[in-house]
Write a protein that holds these residues in place. Structure first.
Motif, PDB file in Angstrom:
ATOM      1  N   THR A   1     -31.545 137.194  37.323  1.00 15.21           N
ATOM      2  CA  THR A   1     -31.281 138.125  36.158  1.00 15.21           C
ATOM      3  C   THR A   1     -33.622 137.553  35.159  1.00 15.21           C
ATOM      4  O   THR A   1     -33.230 135.931  34.815  1.00 15.21           O
ATOM      5  N   TYR A   2     -34.418 138.656  35.309  1.00 19.14           N
ATOM      6  CA  TYR A   2     -35.636 137.643  34.707  1.00 19.14           C
ATOM      7  C   TYR A   2     -35.609 138.292  32.947  1.00 19.14           C
ATOM      8  O   TYR A   2     -35.162 139.171  33.090  1.00 19.14           O
ATOM      9  N   LEU A   3     -35.215 138.071  31.970  1.00 17.70           N
ATOM     10  CA  LEU A   3     -35.337 138.116  31.018  1.00 17.70           C
ATOM     11  C   LEU A   3     -37.317 137.269  29.934  1.00 17.70           C
ATOM     12  O   LEU A   3     -37.474 136.845  29.800  1.00 17.70           O
ATOM     13  N   PRO A   4     -37.363 138.504  28.672  1.00 19.14           N
ATOM     14  CA  PRO A   4     -38.951 137.835  28.342  1.00 19.14           C
ATOM     15  C   PRO A   4     -38.916 136.978  27.820  1.00 19.14           C
ATOM     16  O   PRO A   4     -37.403 136.610  26.963  1.00 19.14           O
ATOM     17  N   GLY A   5     -39.462 135.680  28.255  1.00 19.98           N
ATOM     18  CA  GLY A   5     -39.320 134.440  27.166  1.00 19.98           C
ATOM     19  C   GLY A   5     -39.243 133.501  28.547  1.00 19.98           C
ATOM     20  O   GLY A   5     -39.274 132.489  27.822  1.00 19.98           O
ATOM     21  N   MET A   6     -38.510 134.115  29.511  1.00 15.74           N
ATOM     22  CA  MET A   6     -37.867 132.683  30.341  1.00 15.74           C
ATOM     23  C   MET A   6     -39.987 132.684  31.590  1.00 15.74           C
ATOM     24  O   MET A   6     -40.080 133.580  31.239  1.00 15.74           O
ATOM     25  N   LYS A   7     -39.788 131.420  31.796  1.00 18.38           N
ATOM     26  CA  LYS A   7     -40.647 131.356  32.838  1.00 18.38           C
ATOM     27  C   LYS A   7     -39.869 130.750  34.214  1.00 18.38           C
ATOM     28  O   LYS A   7     -39.252 132.073  34.372  1.00 18.38           O
ATOM     29  N   LEU A   8     -41.689 131.739  35.109  1.00 20.66           N
ATOM     30  CA  LEU A   8     -41.243 132.004  36.789  1.00 20.66           C
ATOM     31  C   LEU A   8     -42.561 130.832  37.352  1.00 20.66           C
ATOM     32  O   LEU A   8     -43.665 131.348  37.135  1.00 20.66           O
ATOM     33  N   GLY A   9     -41.433 129.699  37.798  1.00 21.12           N
ATOM     34  CA  GLY A   9     -43.117 129.126  38.633  1.00 21.12           C
ATOM     35  C   GLY A   9     -42.447 127.828  38.714  1.00 21.12           C
ATOM     36  O   GLY A   9     -41.226 127.252  39.227  1.00 21.12           O
ATOM     37  N   PHE A  10     -43.654 126.271  38.408  1.00 22.39           N
ATOM     38  CA  PHE A  10     -42.906 125.746  39.223  1.00 22.39           C
ATOM     39  C   PHE A  10     -43.684 124.215  37.987  1.00 22.39           C
ATOM     40  O   PHE A  10     -44.593 124.285  37.725  1.00 22.39           O
ATOM     41  N   ASP A  11     -42.340 122.927  37.711  1.00 17.13           N
ATOM     42  CA  ASP A  11     -43.052 122.199  37.074  1.00 17.13           C
ATOM     43  C   ASP A  11     -43.454 120.466  38.079  1.00 17.13           C
ATOM     44  O   ASP A  11     -42.651 120.237  38.568  1.00 17.13           O
ATOM     45  N   PHE A  12     -44.256 120.245  38.332  1.00 11.00           N
ATOM     46  CA  PHE A  12     -45.334 119.389  38.648  1.00 11.00           C
ATOM     47  C   PHE A  12     -44.135 117.883  38.390  1.00 11.00           C
ATOM     48  O   PHE A  12     -43.989 116.951  39.769  1.00 11.00           O
ATOM     49  N   GLN A  13     -44.076 117.817  36.936  1.00 12.80           N
ATOM     50  CA  GLN A  13     -43.418 116.505  36.846  1.00 12.80           C
ATOM     51  C   GLN A  13     -42.094 116.197  36.514  1.00 12.80           C
ATOM     52  O   GLN A  13     -41.889 114.711  37.508  1.00 12.80           O
ATOM     53  N   THR A  14     -40.959 117.496  37.628  1.00 13.01           N
ATOM     54  CA  THR A  14     -39.656 117.085  37.293  1.00 13.01           C
ATOM     55  C   THR A  14     -39.922 117.316  38.508  1.00 13.01           C
ATOM     56  O   THR A  14     -38.645 117.610  39.135  1.00 13.01           O
ATOM     57  N   ASN A  15     -40.361 118.361  39.230  1.00 13.06           N
ATOM     58  CA  ASN A  15     -40.514 118.421  40.942  1.00 13.06           C
ATOM     59  C   ASN A  15     -39.355 120.134  40.684  1.00 13.06           C
ATOM     60  O   ASN A  15     -38.367 119.453  41.754  1.00 13.06           O
ATOM     61  N   THR A  16     -39.431 120.550  40.103  1.00  9.34           N
ATOM     62  CA  THR A  16     -38.267 121.477  39.672  1.00  9.34           C
ATOM     63  C   THR A  16     -39.187 123.422  39.436  1.00  9.34           C
ATOM     64  O   THR A  16     -40.467 123.587  39.098  1.00  9.34           O
ATOM     65  N   SER A  17     -38.087 123.818  40.163  1.00  5.62           N
ATOM     66  CA  SER A  17     -39.466 125.473  39.663  1.00  5.62           C
ATOM     67  C   SER A  17     -37.910 126.357  39.356  1.00  5.62           C
ATOM     68  O   SER A  17     -36.739 126.101  39.392  1.00  5.62           O
ATOM     69  N   TRP A  18     -38.727 127.133  38.407  1.00  3.55           N
ATOM     70  CA  TRP A  18     -37.336 128.177  37.632  1.00  3.55           C
ATOM     71  C   TRP A  18     -38.299 129.097  38.484  1.00  3.55           C
ATOM     72  O   TRP A  18     -39.121 130.171  39.021  1.00  3.55           O
ATOM     73  N   ARG A  19     -37.002 129.571  39.003  1.00  2.00           N
ATOM     74  CA  ARG A  19     -36.550 130.700  40.726  1.00  2.00           C
ATOM     75  C   ARG A  19     -35.300 131.913  39.844  1.00  2.00           C
ATOM     76  O   ARG A  19     -34.661 131.179  38.848  1.00  2.00           O
ATOM     77  N   ARG A  20     -35.174 132.896  40.093  1.00  5.74           N
ATOM     78  CA  ARG A  20     -34.011 133.943  40.111  1.00  5.74           C
ATOM     79  C   ARG A  20     -33.293 134.056  41.762  1.00  5.74           C
ATOM     80  O   ARG A  20     -34.450 133.100  43.071  1.00  5.74           O
ATOM     81  N   VAL A  21     -32.400 133.642  41.548  1.00 10.41           N
ATOM     82  CA  VAL A  21     -31.038 133.187  42.943  1.00 10.41           C
ATOM     83  C   VAL A  21     -30.500 134.582  42.767  1.00 10.41           C
ATOM     84  O   VAL A  21     -29.130 134.451  41.536  1.00 10.41           O
ATOM     85  N   SER A  22     -30.232 135.663  43.631  1.00 13.04           N
ATOM     86  CA  SER A  22     -29.466 136.744  44.088  1.00 13.04           C
ATOM     87  C   SER A  22     -27.724 136.737  44.140  1.00 13.04           C
ATOM     88  O   SER A  22     -27.711 134.858  44.136  1.00 13.04           O
TER      89      SER A  22
END
Length: 836
Positions: free
Chosen positions: A161-182
């Motif tokens: 679930t995505y809620l307002p205030g969450m990020k959806l994208g990619f952090d290049f410094q830590t090489n991690t992504s903000w994503r959703r998994v079903s």
């Protein structure tokens, strides 16, 4: 051993017991936990505004003690879609033996008995300063006096679930992504097959992956509220309460939407379902606590990634997907199946022609290159100077000029949205050069052909001029002298009888579409290949010259996407023929009142039909060159084109008003029982509010999927709105009569609003009914308040006479004289096409 020695010997055990005692204490309170406290089953943290709760729960609603620790919306049933975050989504726990602990060193640990099931692995830098707080945003934040140690919004892969205030994208410094998994399924929240993420490329896309393969792609960012194929919100859905942010730099790329005020009067959540469908839900907190589905993607087959293959455009038709090669390309097959298109002739670097493809989601940008903001001409020149450039587009407000090399993937058309794509094609410079002799021969051939065409045009013009004179005379003989000034404007609408006979195969039964009270309707094909519907007025038809004149003189002047198009008429050999544009999907009643076909009318289509009819009526009442009252609006007079767009038809009973005229009076009542406003059926008074009444009845029919009732006994017609909808509305049980197929589509708020609008339209007092301008506003703006509807009108019978003094008097059917009733029966319609 003395007592002091025994105490010292047992001291470590006593300390351990005391520690365990404090850890086990259910010391949670409000929205916060502090160090050395825990939550056990039955205890929760609740955000300050009572919006979210954290605690243990079970998904299968069984007596099993197996469950999860997570966050959900307060005051909602715990089910898929309401739970917004789960700590132990990979492994359920026995909730009777589980505890959730904030340790003394600032670590969050979920225990089952004495086993660690889940942990944040954090450590506080401050002494006894760590605390855990559940915010009103749904974010669970662990912090100490110096910094935020951990938060759920930074670990969204633990959620679908995505809620307002969450990020959806990619952090290049830590090489991690903000994503959703079903989830795997509705009772198993462990990670499923689908992932939603921002693809971190030079041109970021919002994508859904199935495993490692692309399943859905949004298209590039549109520059203001999301992505071109996946907008965040429209104004009618509460966009004023949200602000959308897109950040892209060397450290991170992310998309985030947030509320503009706190507390917010609306809620929104987006979830990635177990089947890969991305759904956005909206709730108006001032109304009933019911979630409304705003967006679901993939919305159709064309949204599936690269549905048509390379270098093809996908277009969704009503019943099928249409895949078309781009200009300059031809189909290719592999193993007997079409897999895309390839160029019909090779490109070279001198190719300088482009084919424009309008209103599309531009191709996959994985291998595309952003060129920066520039004009369309500059972008074209840049592409021309790059031999590898196969296409270009300029996307305003986003990445400006974009160029593509190689094959173009995942192209689809969009309605009133999208961008224009320019595809490089092999032009004149790619043909072998012809010698000068060949060019001279080609020039001579073209010149001779042009001369012949010119002579043919003169010949055809003279023949048509001769044919027009007798037709003009026939038309003049048919209409009286008061209509002669209209004839000149209708000459272009006249068809030859012989041409219509050929088109319909001499009115063959094989081409017969159906028959109503006016006579039969035939499908025809004109000489130019255009399909038409021909209405042949029978001599016994109740519709005569007055109705035909209305059709010819009124409808021919009207142009609107929600009105049927009259092509012309024919008045030869005592024939009265009306020719219409052929609409493939018949009339609304053939779908609405057929149990099998009605399933094709999902809520989106029904709402589109309701909205389209309202816009067509608004045009007739206020926006057209003529102010027109239709007087016979009903389901059989609403035609549906190939895209299920509604077209209002049958203007034979329409009345023309002056610009400042508000009401008319007639002793010749025309229309259909059940749709007829009572002031018109009883007193002969008609106005725009008469059409509004008919529209209201039609809206309720669309929602219920049932015909307006006929008669009970000889006098009293049972009207749908009076005896069914109004009664259930006042009793609070209106969902009992709504088409159950609609209830299952989770659009209850919008359906209730449409019922409310329908009841406002059928109120007894015409003054209380809204205008069509107000109806259009109420349909498209959910934040416009609706007045409370009064009791609907009830036309008890039509045995009414208007006396010379204007006072209505009831009579039995054998004595009715004052008003000439010209009623269109509700059960008479055409089986395949109703072009009236």
């Amino acid at each position: 051993m003395g007592k002091m020695q025994l105490f010292l010997f047992r001291f470590p055990e006593i300390v351990a017991l005391i520690t365990l005692f404090f850890l086990a204490q259910p010391s949670s309170s409000g929205d916060t936990m502090i160090q050395n406290t825990s939550l056990i089953n039955g205890q929760t943290l609740t955000s300050t505004g009572d919006l979210f709760q954290l605690g243990f729960f079970s998904l299968d609603n069984s007596s099993s003690a197996k469950g999860y620790l997570g966050i959900w919306y307060c005051n909602f049933t715990l089910q898929e879609g309401i739970v917004v975050w789960i700590a132990n989504r990979n492994k359920s726990v026995n909730t009777s033996m589980a505890s959730f602990n904030l340790t003394s060193d600032g670590n969050l640990i979920l225990f089952e008995d004495d086993q660690t099931v889940w942990s944040t692995g954090t450590r506080s830098t401050g002494l006894n300063s760590a605390q855990l707080q559940l915010l009103e945003s749904g974010n669970l934040v662990l912090k100490d006096s110096n910094s935020i140690l951990w938060e759920t919004f930074d670990h969204p892969s633990d959620s679908d679930t995505y809620l307002p205030g969450m990020k959806l994208g990619f952090d290049f410094q830590t090489n991690t992504s903000w994503r959703r998994v079903s989830w795997k399924n509705s009772t198993d929240p462990s990670p499923g097959d689908y992932i939603q993420m921002i693809r971190a490329l030079p041109i970021p896309d919002l994508v859904t992956l199935k495993g490692s393969a692309k399943y859905y792609r949004s298209g590039p960012r549109n520059g203001y509220d999301g992505f071109v194929g996946h907008p965040f919100m429209t104004s009618s859905q509460g966009a004023n309460y949200f602000v959308v942010t897109f950040v892209s730099n060397e450290n991170e790329t992310y998309f985030m939407a947030n509320y503009t005020a706190s507390p917010t009067p609306v809620l929104i959540r987006t979830m990635l379902r177990a089947n890969g469908t991305l759904q956005r839900w909206f709730l108006d907190r001032s109304g009933k606590r019911e979630w409304q589905l705003l967006l679901s993607t993939p919305a159709d087959e064309c949204d599936e990634y690269n549905r048509c293959g390379r270098n093809r455009v996908c277009t969704k038709k009503y019943v099928a997907v249409e895949c078309q090669c781009l200009d300059g390309f031809i189909n290719i097959t592999e193993n007997g199946s079409e897999v895309g298109c390839e160029r019909n002739k090779p490109l070279n670097c001198s190719s300088n022609e482009f084919s424009k493809v309008q209103n599309v989601k531009v191709p996959d940008t994985e291998n595309a290159t952003p060129r920066g903001n520039m004009s369309l001409d500059d972008c074209k020149n840049l592409c021309l100077n790059d031999c590898s450039c196969m296409a270009y587009a300029v996307i305003s407000g986003s990445y400006g000029c974009i160029t593509w090399p190689g094959d173009l993937l995942d192209l689809r058309t969009l309605v009133d949205e999208g961008d224009d794509l320019y595809v490089r094609i092999a032009g004149e410079l790619d043909h072998p050069r012809k010698n000068s002799t060949g060019r001279r021969i080609l020039f001579i051939v073209i010149s001779i052909a042009a001369a012949l065409l010119f002579l043919c045009a003169i010949f055809i013009y003279r023949r048509r001029t001769k044919a027009t004179r007798p037709r003009r005379k026939r038309l003049a003989k048919t209409f009286d002298h008061t209509d002669q000034h209209e004839i000149r404007g209708t000459e272009s609408l006249l068809f030859d009888l012989e041409a219509i006979r050929i088109a319909t195969d001499n009115f063959s039964d094989r081409n017969k579409l159906g028959e109503g009270g006016f006579g039969p309707v035939y499908k025809g094909t004109l000489e130019n290949g255009e399909h038409v519907a021909v209405k042949r007025l029978s001599r016994s038809s109740g519709q005569g010259l007055d109705e035909l004149k209305n059709e010819v003189f009124l409808v021919a002047k009207l142009r609107h996407r929600n009105l049927v198009r009259l092509l012309g008429c024919c008045l030869e050999s005592e024939e009265k023929l009306l020719v219409y544009n052929y609409l493939a999907n018949t009339s609304l009643d053939k779908f609405l009142f057929d149990n099998s076909k009605r399933k094709h009318l999902d809520w989106a289509r029904r709402f589109k039909i309701i909205e389209g009819i309202s816009r067509g009526l608004l045009y007739l009442h206020e926006d057209s060159p003529l102010k027109i009252i239709h007087r016979d609006l009903k389901a059989s007079n609403i035609l549906l084109d190939a895209n299920m767009d509604p077209k209002i038809s049958d203007f034979g009973l329409a009345k023309l008003f002056d610009a400042d005229q508000t009401q008319g009076n007639t002793k010749r009542i025309a229309g259909t029982f059940g749709y007829m406003a009572p002031e018109y059926g009883i007193h002969g008074l008609f106005s725009v509010k008469s059409d509004v009444y008919s529209y209201g009845v039609l809206v309720l029919e669309i929602l219920i999927g049932r015909k307006n009732s006929g008669y009970q006994g000889s006098e009293y017609p049972i009207e749908l709105v009076t005896h069914v909808v109004w009664r259930h509305w006042t009793q609070g049980s209106v969902f009992q009569v709504i088409d159950q197929d609609l209830i299952e589509q989770c659009q209850t708020q919008q359906i209730l609003r449409c019922i409310h609008i329908g009841l406002l339209c059928v109120q007894d007092d015409p003054i209380q009914r809204p205008t069509m301008a107000n109806v259009v506003l109420m349909l498209n703006n959910h934040f416009v308040g609706l007045p409370t509807p009064l009791a609907p009108a009830f036309l008890s019978n039509c045995n009414t006479t208007i006396e010379s003094n204007g006072v209505p008097r009831r009579e039995n059917s054998s004595r009715r004289k004052g008003i000439l009733m010209k009623i269109s029966e509700n059960n008479v319609s055409i089986s395949t096409l109703e072009p009236r």
